[in-house]
Design a protein around this motif. Structure first.
Motif, PDB file in Angstrom:
ATOM      1  N   ALA A 124       0.834  -1.196   0.000  1.00  0.00           N
ATOM      2  CA  ALA A 124       0.000   0.000   0.000  1.00  0.00           C
ATOM      3  C   ALA A 124       0.868   1.246   0.000  1.00  0.00           C
ATOM      4  CB  ALA A 124      -0.918   0.001   1.214  1.00  0.00           C
ATOM      5  N   GLY A 125       0.563   2.185  -0.861  1.00  0.00           N
ATOM      6  CA  GLY A 125       1.328   3.424  -0.938  1.00  0.00           C
ATOM      7  C   GLY A 125       2.467   3.383  -1.922  1.00  0.00           C
ATOM      8  N   ALA A 126       2.715   2.203  -2.521  1.00  0.00           N
ATOM      9  CA  ALA A 126       3.812   2.107  -3.490  1.00  0.00           C
ATOM     10  C   ALA A 126       3.486   2.930  -4.734  1.00  0.00           C
ATOM     11  CB  ALA A 126       4.046   0.653  -3.872  1.00  0.00           C
ATOM     12  N   GLN A 127       4.524   3.564  -5.299  1.00  0.00           N
ATOM     13  CA  GLN A 127       4.311   4.395  -6.480  1.00  0.00           C
ATOM     14  C   GLN A 127       4.423   3.567  -7.744  1.00  0.00           C
ATOM     15  OE1 GLN A 127       6.818   7.838  -6.753  1.00  0.00           O
ATOM     16  NE2 GLN A 127       5.721   8.695  -8.487  1.00  0.00           N
ATOM     17  N   LEU A 128       3.448   3.746  -8.661  1.00  0.00           N
ATOM     18  CA  LEU A 128       3.504   3.054  -9.940  1.00  0.00           C
ATOM     19  C   LEU A 128       4.596   3.656 -10.814  1.00  0.00           C
ATOM     20  CD1 LEU A 128       0.616   2.193  -8.934  1.00  0.00           C
ATOM     21  CD2 LEU A 128      -0.062   2.179 -11.353  1.00  0.00           C
ATOM     22  N   PRO A 129       5.112   2.883 -11.769  1.00  0.00           N
ATOM     23  CA  PRO A 129       6.089   3.436 -12.713  1.00  0.00           C
ATOM     24  C   PRO A 129       5.520   4.658 -13.433  1.00  0.00           C
ATOM     25  CG  PRO A 129       5.969   1.045 -12.912  1.00  0.00           C
ATOM     26  CD  PRO A 129       4.858   1.456 -12.006  1.00  0.00           C
ATOM     27  N   SER A 130       6.378   5.517 -13.891  1.00  0.00           N
ATOM     28  CA  SER A 130       5.946   6.731 -14.577  1.00  0.00           C
ATOM     29  C   SER A 130       5.265   6.389 -15.899  1.00  0.00           C
ATOM     30  CB  SER A 130       7.150   7.636 -14.851  1.00  0.00           C
ATOM     31  OG  SER A 130       8.030   7.009 -15.774  1.00  0.00           O
ATOM     32  N   THR A 131       4.539   7.357 -16.418  1.00  0.00           N
ATOM     33  CA  THR A 131       3.870   7.164 -17.706  1.00  0.00           C
ATOM     34  C   THR A 131       4.874   6.823 -18.795  1.00  0.00           C
ATOM     35  OG1 THR A 131       2.079   8.691 -17.107  1.00  0.00           O
ATOM     36  CG2 THR A 131       2.419   8.279 -19.449  1.00  0.00           C
ATOM     37  N   ARG A 132       6.029   7.527 -18.781  1.00  0.00           N
ATOM     38  CA  ARG A 132       7.053   7.277 -19.804  1.00  0.00           C
ATOM     39  C   ARG A 132       7.550   5.836 -19.718  1.00  0.00           C
ATOM     40  NH1 ARG A 132      11.935  11.408 -20.013  1.00  0.00           N
ATOM     41  NH2 ARG A 132      10.140  12.723 -20.559  1.00  0.00           N
ATOM     42  N   ARG A 133       7.755   5.351 -18.481  1.00  0.00           N
ATOM     43  CA  ARG A 133       8.242   3.981 -18.297  1.00  0.00           C
ATOM     44  C   ARG A 133       7.192   2.965 -18.769  1.00  0.00           C
ATOM     45  NH1 ARG A 133      11.656   1.358 -14.577  1.00  0.00           N
ATOM     46  NH2 ARG A 133      11.779  -0.843 -15.222  1.00  0.00           N
ATOM     47  N   LEU A 134       5.918   3.219 -18.455  1.00  0.00           N
ATOM     48  CA  LEU A 134       4.865   2.305 -18.881  1.00  0.00           C
ATOM     49  C   LEU A 134       4.732   2.284 -20.398  1.00  0.00           C
ATOM     50  CD1 LEU A 134       2.121   3.109 -16.212  1.00  0.00           C
ATOM     51  CD2 LEU A 134       3.524   1.051 -16.350  1.00  0.00           C
ATOM     52  N   VAL A 135       4.885   3.448 -21.037  1.00  0.00           N
ATOM     53  CA  VAL A 135       4.829   3.510 -22.494  1.00  0.00           C
ATOM     54  C   VAL A 135       5.932   2.654 -23.112  1.00  0.00           C
ATOM     55  CG1 VAL A 135       5.215   5.029 -24.480  1.00  0.00           C
ATOM     56  CG2 VAL A 135       3.695   5.752 -22.632  1.00  0.00           C
ATOM     57  N   THR A 136       7.131   2.772 -22.541  1.00  0.00           N
ATOM     58  CA  THR A 136       8.283   2.036 -23.080  1.00  0.00           C
ATOM     59  C   THR A 136       8.161   0.539 -22.824  1.00  0.00           C
ATOM     60  OG1 THR A 136       9.693   3.958 -22.718  1.00  0.00           O
ATOM     61  CG2 THR A 136      10.789   1.830 -23.025  1.00  0.00           C
ATOM     62  N   ASP A 137       7.845   0.161 -21.575  1.00  0.00           N
ATOM     63  CA  ASP A 137       7.829  -1.257 -21.204  1.00  0.00           C
ATOM     64  C   ASP A 137       6.707  -2.033 -21.886  1.00  0.00           C
ATOM     65  OD1 ASP A 137       9.966  -0.693 -19.619  1.00  0.00           O
ATOM     66  OD2 ASP A 137       8.901  -0.869 -17.704  1.00  0.00           O
TER      67      ASP A 137
ATOM     68  N   ARG B 110      -1.976  11.580  -7.420  1.00  0.00           N
ATOM     69  CA  ARG B 110      -1.675  12.809  -6.702  1.00  0.00           C
ATOM     70  C   ARG B 110      -1.048  13.778  -7.701  1.00  0.00           C
ATOM     71  NH1 ARG B 110       1.368   9.597  -1.755  1.00  0.00           N
ATOM     72  NH2 ARG B 110      -0.386   8.196  -1.290  1.00  0.00           N
ATOM     73  N   THR B 111      -1.762  14.851  -7.975  1.00  0.00           N
ATOM     74  CA  THR B 111      -1.356  15.803  -9.003  1.00  0.00           C
ATOM     75  C   THR B 111       0.063  16.301  -8.764  1.00  0.00           C
ATOM     76  OG1 THR B 111      -3.652  16.529  -9.210  1.00  0.00           O
ATOM     77  CG2 THR B 111      -1.957  17.951 -10.159  1.00  0.00           C
ATOM     78  N   GLY B 112       0.868  16.207  -9.812  1.00  0.00           N
ATOM     79  CA  GLY B 112       2.242  16.693  -9.743  1.00  0.00           C
ATOM     80  C   GLY B 112       3.204  15.743  -9.049  1.00  0.00           C
ATOM     81  N   VAL B 113       2.724  14.615  -8.539  1.00  0.00           N
ATOM     82  CA  VAL B 113       3.590  13.677  -7.809  1.00  0.00           C
ATOM     83  C   VAL B 113       3.651  12.330  -8.512  1.00  0.00           C
ATOM     84  CG1 VAL B 113       4.010  12.507  -5.610  1.00  0.00           C
ATOM     85  CG2 VAL B 113       3.061  14.830  -5.637  1.00  0.00           C
ATOM     86  N   GLY B 114       2.474  11.717  -8.753  1.00  0.00           N
ATOM     87  CA  GLY B 114       2.451  10.424  -9.409  1.00  0.00           C
ATOM     88  C   GLY B 114       1.223   9.633  -9.027  1.00  0.00           C
ATOM     89  N   THR B 115       1.212   8.355  -9.404  1.00  0.00           N
ATOM     90  CA  THR B 115       0.104   7.456  -9.109  1.00  0.00           C
ATOM     91  C   THR B 115       0.570   6.403  -8.120  1.00  0.00           C
ATOM     92  OG1 THR B 115      -0.776   7.811 -11.332  1.00  0.00           O
ATOM     93  CG2 THR B 115      -1.618   5.924 -10.119  1.00  0.00           C
ATOM     94  N   PHE B 116      -0.262   6.120  -7.101  1.00  0.00           N
ATOM     95  CA  PHE B 116       0.146   5.254  -5.997  1.00  0.00           C
ATOM     96  C   PHE B 116      -0.917   4.199  -5.734  1.00  0.00           C
ATOM     97  CE2 PHE B 116       2.107   9.337  -5.555  1.00  0.00           C
ATOM     98  CZ  PHE B 116       3.392   9.090  -5.102  1.00  0.00           C
ATOM     99  N   VAL B 117      -0.474   3.066  -5.185  1.00  0.00           N
ATOM    100  CA  VAL B 117      -1.399   2.014  -4.775  1.00  0.00           C
ATOM    101  C   VAL B 117      -2.218   2.533  -3.605  1.00  0.00           C
ATOM    102  CG1 VAL B 117      -1.639  -0.329  -3.868  1.00  0.00           C
ATOM    103  CG2 VAL B 117       0.179   0.207  -5.532  1.00  0.00           C
ATOM    104  N   ARG B 118      -3.548   2.480  -3.737  1.00  0.00           N
ATOM    105  CA  ARG B 118      -4.421   3.013  -2.692  1.00  0.00           C
ATOM    106  C   ARG B 118      -4.470   2.041  -1.515  1.00  0.00           C
ATOM    107  NH1 ARG B 118     -10.190   5.048  -4.446  1.00  0.00           N
ATOM    108  NH2 ARG B 118      -8.924   6.861  -5.001  1.00  0.00           N
ATOM    109  N   PRO B 119      -4.243   2.544  -0.306  1.00  0.00           N
ATOM    110  CA  PRO B 119      -4.331   1.668   0.871  1.00  0.00           C
ATOM    111  C   PRO B 119      -5.771   1.232   1.095  1.00  0.00           C
ATOM    112  CG  PRO B 119      -4.056   3.949   1.541  1.00  0.00           C
ATOM    113  CD  PRO B 119      -3.877   3.920   0.054  1.00  0.00           C
ATOM    114  N   PRO B 120      -5.974   0.032   1.634  1.00  0.00           N
ATOM    115  CA  PRO B 120      -7.355  -0.418   1.887  1.00  0.00           C
ATOM    116  C   PRO B 120      -8.037   0.469   2.907  1.00  0.00           C
ATOM    117  CG  PRO B 120      -5.755  -1.865   2.968  1.00  0.00           C
ATOM    118  CD  PRO B 120      -4.966  -0.936   2.080  1.00  0.00           C
TER     119      PRO B 120
END
Length: 468
Positions: A22-35, A59-69
């Motif tokens: 929970a709370g882990a940050q997903l890879p960036s959009t650029r990384r997901l596009v490439t992978d 979270r605007t300007g920060v990134g996308t994170f796994v939502r805690p239960p």
């Protein structure tokens, strides 16, 4: 069917989220596009899907994170036991099928209101703008309504009054905040808690709700595609001692029935012989297709008909204005109840309503609606006959907004409704229109809702679920 790139990415990210903390940050959009060899648009669509499912948060300007239960917090409603007291009378659900809000990507045949394209949008917009600039936006109107709107309701009914009958006057009219408020006031004042109210079966679900809230006892009489059985109506008056009969003689909701002149005269004679009232709910007055409305009130000179006509469905759902026409002491009794409940109807809404119905374009709009409703009705009827022949239609209605279908026995109509909804079609189970046990499995379909181009698809879904 192969999955799209967005769906494949969603599957991959769901597995990643499930394995992450929970709370882990997903890879960036650029990384997901490439992978994953997808476009940035595909990545954003996949992230929105995961967010809608409650799996991630952005979270605007920060990134996308796994939502805690989220841990559900129990609510304590014990205090309501004492507040509600011992009155355990069961009421129908206030949000019935016709009022449900549904997603835009499904086929909607459940609603009780016409689509926006069937409304006089330009007239309403102009009228509301004019009302907002007038003194009526800041003043309290008379309790019985603005004189100009009272006069319009009286004149609109009176211009069709046959010779030998006295037309209503403006002073016979009470302006109401919608017909539902009028039904509640009439049931309280003319029947009262514990009193008997004769009512058609099936009939308008809102009338059943208003009667339950008023605490009246319902006395149902069977009503079919041509209206109620006069013998059963007379028997109901004799056995119950009732003094009030609620009915929809013109394009009844849900059956679409329109009483012929002989039945109307017979019913009026029965009501008069018992010294009673008939509450005439002329809800679909503006929705004639292959016939014209002929209200009972036109032929009543004895004050037996209390006439209720709403403008909400034909003008706009946001302009909740109705007119009640009653003659004699009953009018003052109803007015006293209405004043105690709502005091008055917004002067701005009344001004807008009268502006619309007196505008030069109102009659041409009604002619256009008549043609559009006819085309929609016929399209839905033909689609059902082609793809769902086991859904039986007793009669094609001459007006109104609905078709009333009898389904084959035995069938669980509630399960059918759920199955259709899972296929993208929302319909209304007919049991909500019965004041007592349903006489069989029925569906009510509204042909005035959005997207008539989907009627063919709707009939195919219903037919598949019925096994046609």
């Amino acid at each position: 069917m192969s999955k799209s790139s967005s769906e494949r990415l969603v599957d991959a990210l769901e597995k990643w989220v499930a394995a992450a903390d929970a709370g882990a940050q997903l890879p960036s959009t650029r990384r997901l596009v490439t992978d994953h060899e997808v476009s940035p648009v595909t990545v954003q669509k996949a992230l929105r899907t995961l967010s809608d499912r409650g799996l991630v948060e952005t979270r605007t300007g920060v990134g996308t994170f796994v939502r805690p239960p989220r841990t559900a917090k129990p609510h304590d409603y014990g205090w309501q036991t004492a507040a509600l007291g011992s009155n355990r009378r069961q009421l129908p659900e206030p949000t019935a099928a016709p009022l449900r809000t549904i997603p835009n990507d499904v086929i909607s045949l459940h609603s009780g209101y016409p689509d926006r394209e069937l409304l006089p949008e330009r007239l309403v917009t102009t009228a509301l703008s004019r009302a907002a600039r007038s003194d009526h936006a800041f003043t309290r109107p008379p309790t019985a309504g603005l004189p100009e709107l009272q006069a319009w309701f009286a004149a609109d009914l009176g211009r069709r009054t046959p010779s030998g009958c006295t037309p209503p006057t403006p002073s016979d009219v009470i302006v109401l905040p919608g017909s539902q408020a009028g039904l509640a006031a009439l049931f309280r004042t003319l029947v009262g808690p514990g009193g008997p109210l004769i009512i058609e079966s099936p009939t308008y679900w809102g009338a059943i709700l208003a009667a339950a809230q008023a605490g009246v006892d319902l006395v149902p009489v069977p009503s079919g595609p041509n209206g109620p059985d006069p013998d059963e109506l007379d028997r109901a008056f004799v056995e119950s001692g009732a003094r009030v009969f609620y009915a929809q003689p013109t394009y009844s909701n849900p059956t679409g029935a329109q009483w012929d002149r002989d039945l109307a005269d017979t019913v009026l004679g029965i009501v008069a012989s018992h010294g009673a009232y008939v509450i005439e709910d002329d809800w679909a007055h503006d929705f004639g297709i292959s016939s014209d409305p002929t209200p009972l009130a036109l032929h009543d000179d004895g004050g037996h008909v209390v006439y209720l006509r709403s403008l909400t469905k034909s003008v706009s759902p946001s302009v909740r204005v109705a007119g009640l026409v009653a003659r004699g002491p009953v009018r003052n009794r109803v007015l006293a109840d209405v004043a105690a409940q709502s005091m008055y109807v917004s002067a701005a809404l009344q001004t807008a309503a009268v502006d619309v119905v007196t505008a030069p374009g109102w009659q041409s709009h009604l002619r256009s609606v008549r043609n559009q409703l006819g085309a929609r009705r016929d399209l839905l009827v033909e689609s059902l006959r082609r793809h769902a022949p086991s859904a039986h239609l007793d009669a094609v209605p001459d007006g109104g907004l609905n078709l009333w279908l009898r389904l084959p026995d035995p069938i669980d109509v509630r399960a059918l409704v759920r199955d259709c909804e899972s296929d993208g079609l929302v319909v209304a189970a007919g049991d909500e229109w019965f004041p007592t046990e349903p006489t069989g499995p029925f569906l009510r379909l509204n042909y005035s809702g959005p997207n008539p181009g989907a009627f063919e698809d709707a009939a195919q879904i219903l037919g598949r679920r019925l096994g046609d």
